[in-house]
Design an enzyme around this catalytic site. Structure first.
Site, PDB file in Angstrom:
ATOM      1  N   GLY A 122      65.669 154.890  42.558  1.00  0.00           N
ATOM      2  CA  GLY A 122      65.682 154.175  44.093  1.00  0.00           C
ATOM      3  C   GLY A 122      65.284 155.015  45.458  1.00  0.00           C
ATOM      4  O   GLY A 122      65.505 154.529  46.275  1.00  0.00           O
ATOM      5  N   ASP A 170      59.164 151.952  51.268  1.00  0.00           N
ATOM      6  CA  ASP A 170      58.522 153.414  50.571  1.00  0.00           C
ATOM      7  C   ASP A 170      57.272 153.802  51.109  1.00  0.00           C
ATOM      8  O   ASP A 170      57.748 155.278  51.133  1.00  0.00           O
ATOM      9  CB  ASP A 170      58.810 153.019  49.373  1.00  0.00           C
ATOM     10  CG  ASP A 170      59.922 152.330  49.078  1.00  0.00           C
ATOM     11  OD1 ASP A 170      60.792 151.969  50.098  1.00  0.00           O
ATOM     12  OD2 ASP A 170      59.971 151.505  48.032  1.00  0.00           O
TER      13      ASP A 170
HETATM   14  C1  GLA Z   1      62.397 149.198  47.136  1.00  0.00           C
HETATM   15  C2  GLA Z   1      61.257 148.301  47.768  1.00  0.00           C
HETATM   16  C3  GLA Z   1      61.104 148.268  49.355  1.00  0.00           C
HETATM   17  C4  GLA Z   1      62.452 147.323  49.380  1.00  0.00           C
HETATM   18  C5  GLA Z   1      63.440 148.800  48.837  1.00  0.00           C
HETATM   19  C6  GLA Z   1      65.556 147.398  49.321  1.00  0.00           C
HETATM   20  O1  GLA Z   1      62.366 149.914  47.530  1.00  0.00           O
HETATM   21  O2  GLA Z   1      60.224 148.751  47.038  1.00  0.00           O
HETATM   22  O3  GLA Z   1      60.360 147.339  49.797  1.00  0.00           O
HETATM   23  O4  GLA Z   1      62.743 146.464  50.043  1.00  0.00           O
HETATM   24  O5  GLA Z   1      63.588 148.349  47.550  1.00  0.00           O
HETATM   25  O6  GLA Z   1      65.291 148.045  50.908  1.00  0.00           O
END
Ligand code: GLA
Length: 377
Positions: A122, A170
């Site tokens: 994550g 991200d």
């Molecule tokens: C992933 C996605 C982002 C966002 C997050 C949740 O990291 O790539 O765009 O939606 O999940 O906040």
């Protein structure tokens, strides 16, 4: 960041000579989860861990890649319509194709890359990979795209070549990060502000649950589809423009899960704004309280948590940590914890013990420092 001389050694062995070194980071997100594709706010910062690459144009139409972490090679022609099958290499292929479509005259190149951002926890290892090549290829082949455009190219790569309908957070964070600063991005307008992050007396700590998080083929896209259904019924472009009153009026027409998911998103948009105010007052206990509320929403309403992540957050609360929540897309990965300095060591020791006795595996601490965005080294 991994040692560039190691990448150069691999480059010399595989291709001969040297490549130009580039780096792009992963990210944390203080608050604002699953709000980006709903036009809401996010609050990320780049970290010092990321993906590094050494790259050299080779004067052909062929791209040759060596991924040192995977110990795998891949080659493709830049005009190839299909691209490689392996997801990992499709990130680079997608970036090449999208840069070409945006008018950057990308040609063949040789590249060796690897990183120190853990995969699937994550922290956006995939965005770091996209951003690293995005930035590097634009630079090497004379493109003049700005960082926001490059971020959108990374996002388009996820959508079109990998199948994850992610938001912009991200790739934005990986491109725009600055050491010591978090960023609040309004995903509807694209406007952003930097916020100094010097939480006196506190530290941020990520805890990896070691449950593998995989957004490809995951229910991530289903969450997005729920939000889009509610927005369409409300007659707004994204849930950012749906008010609490509108949502309550629509409630009888909505599937129960869609209603709960939308309720989470509306609450989370409000929480990011609350945290922005709170940061101006240096009230980190209140920031932490909002983080716990986010986790409750992500777990109960948005249903992107899992027993391991819930346990890590419950334990953090029990052990007196100021704030904790799952971070990123969910379905595994890590929690982000706001921990008072004096609690840090005892919290970590106790958490590792209770986690091991509950799940029979170790959770891993990942300390983070807020660093700079994509760059040539
Ligand atoms: C992933 C996605 C982002 C966002 C997050 C949740 O990291 O790539 O765009 O939606 O999940 O906040």
């Amino acid at each position: 960041m991994i040692d560039i001389s190691i990448l150069q050694q691999f480059f010399a062995i595989h291709f001969g000579g040297e490549g130009t070194p580039y780096f792009a980071p992963g990210r944390i997100n203080l608050i604002g989860e699953h709000t980006d594709y709903n036009g809401g706010f996010v609050f990320p910062g780049a970290v010092t861990q990321g993906i590094s690459a050494v790259i050299n144009p080779n004067g052909t139409d062929t791209v040759n890649l060596h991924a040192i972490d995977l110990k795998q090679d891949c080659s493709f022609n830049i005009m190839d319509e299909e691209g490689p099958a392996a997801t990992h290499f499709r990130y680079v292929y997608g970036v090449v194709r999208e840069l070409l479509a945006a008018g950057v005259k990308v040609q063949g190149f040789d590249a060796v890359y690897g990183g120190d951002v853990p995969l699937g926890v994550g922290m956006s290892s995939s965005a770091a990979l996209e951003s690293c090549f995005d930035f590097a290829l634009c630079d090497l082949f004379g493109g003049s795209l700005d960082r926001m455009t490059l971020a959108r190219i990374g996002q388009a790569t996820e959508h079109k070549y990998v199948g994850v309908k992610c938001g912009i957070m991200d790739q934005f964070a990986s491109m725009h990060g600055r050491a010591g600063l978090l960023m609040r991005l309004d995903c509807r307008s694209g406007e952003y502000q930097y916020f100094p992050w010097h939480p006196h007396g506190y530290r941020l700590l990520l805890i990896n649950s070691c449950v593998k998080h995989e957004l490809v083929g995951s229910p991530y896209n289903e969450r997005r589809a729920s939000c889009e259904r509610v927005a369409a019924l409300a007659g707004v472009e994204t849930l950012r423009d749906c008010t609490w009153d509108m949502l309550e009026t629509l409630k009888p027409q909505l599937a129960e899960t869609d209603y709960r998911r939308a309720r989470y998103v509306l609450g989370e948009v409000d929480r990011v704004l609350a945290v922005s105010d709170t940061l101006q007052r240096d009230d980190y206990e209140e920031v932490g309280r909002q983080m716990y509320l986010t986790h409750e929403g992500l777990s109960r309403d948005y249903e992107v948590s899992c027993p391991e992540l819930d346990f890590l957050v419950d334990e953090a609360r029990r052990l007196g940590v100021s704030g904790a929540r799952l971070m990123g897309g969910g379905f595994g990965g890590c929690t982000i914890n706001l921990v008072r300095n004096e609690l840090y060591d005892s919290f970590l020791t106790e958490l590792q013990q209770t986690y091991r006795s509950r799940f029979g595996v170790d959770c891993q601490p990942i300390p983070v420092t807020i660093g700079d965005g994509a760059r040539k080294l």
